[in-house]
Design an enzyme around this catalytic site. Sequence first.
Site: not given
Length: 347
Positions: A63, A148
């Site tokens: 992010y 992830h």
Amino acid sequence: MSPPVSAPESAAIGRGGLAAPPVAYGAAALGNLYQALGEEEWPEIVPAAWASGVRYFDVAPHYGLGLAERRLGESLRALPRDEVVVSTKVGRLLVPQDAAGRTDIDNLFDVPADHRRVRDYSRDGVLRSIEESLRRLGLDRIDIALVHDPDGHEREALEGAFPALSELRDQGVIRSFGAGMNQSAMPTRFVRETDGDVMMIAGRWTLLDQSAADDLLPAAHERDVTVLAAAVFNSGILATDAPGQGSTFDYGPADRSVVDRAQAIARVAHRHGRTLPELAAQYPLTHPAVGAVVMGGASAEQVARNSGLVARPVGDDVWGELRERGLISQEVGPARQAVGLEGHPVR
């Protein structure tokens, strides 16, 4: 910032002794998701979440090329660490590069492209990722580490990432671990083949996509694994009370059939004095394996609004009518007694 409030009643997250209320803040917006946040805007977001009763914050190196982790860490310094649950992710290492005036907007983040992401699900990659996340966050421990998006890297994750995270849990560097994905099939295999105890599923246990009910949810319930439901608005169509043409579903234009179904659900909600976003936020909590919904927000107002969506419990009469009309899946077993942010039960 607003003064801290007493944390609402919490539910267990994983098997490591962690607990949090049923709404978590997904901090992708802190990494300038879609657009840059001003220096007067982003510092207000985490305090607003805290004031609304949020105690669980989820982030990732992905992010904003580390920006979200740095901003979250800065915001958390004003809060009591023992009352906060923090999760981050492994699998994408950030390698410095010359930005050459470019931004990372092709990856949806409006930040300088001064790093590139390198997929690495090996043991060494996980250890390096956790060390770098701890540094960016300014923390001495991470509560939950999630592998992830290991799509296409399942074997490497099973042989490298998960054993490494198990070691880190034994050492007390993390408390729990699992995976965070946009599909349910692979996390289901992880539930069965690893000792991970938290799985985050994005967009697959929602009012419009209940595919996780076929595999992940029953497997997780059987193995005492906590499921975290993310992307409960399916990228936008369920975030508004009046979805129409032009709505987005799974990050693309919503088909007419999807819009029609969302509108039908909204009509049922309205007959019961509820809103479509309220139903979208609360529906995932009807399954006993789900410990929390993870919602984002790019402003203090959005975060407060999202957190409030679970404050008024949606009754069984609403869910029953939706099932009768074939708009949601049939009964999935006895729902756990989730607790709303104002202390109300949510079914």
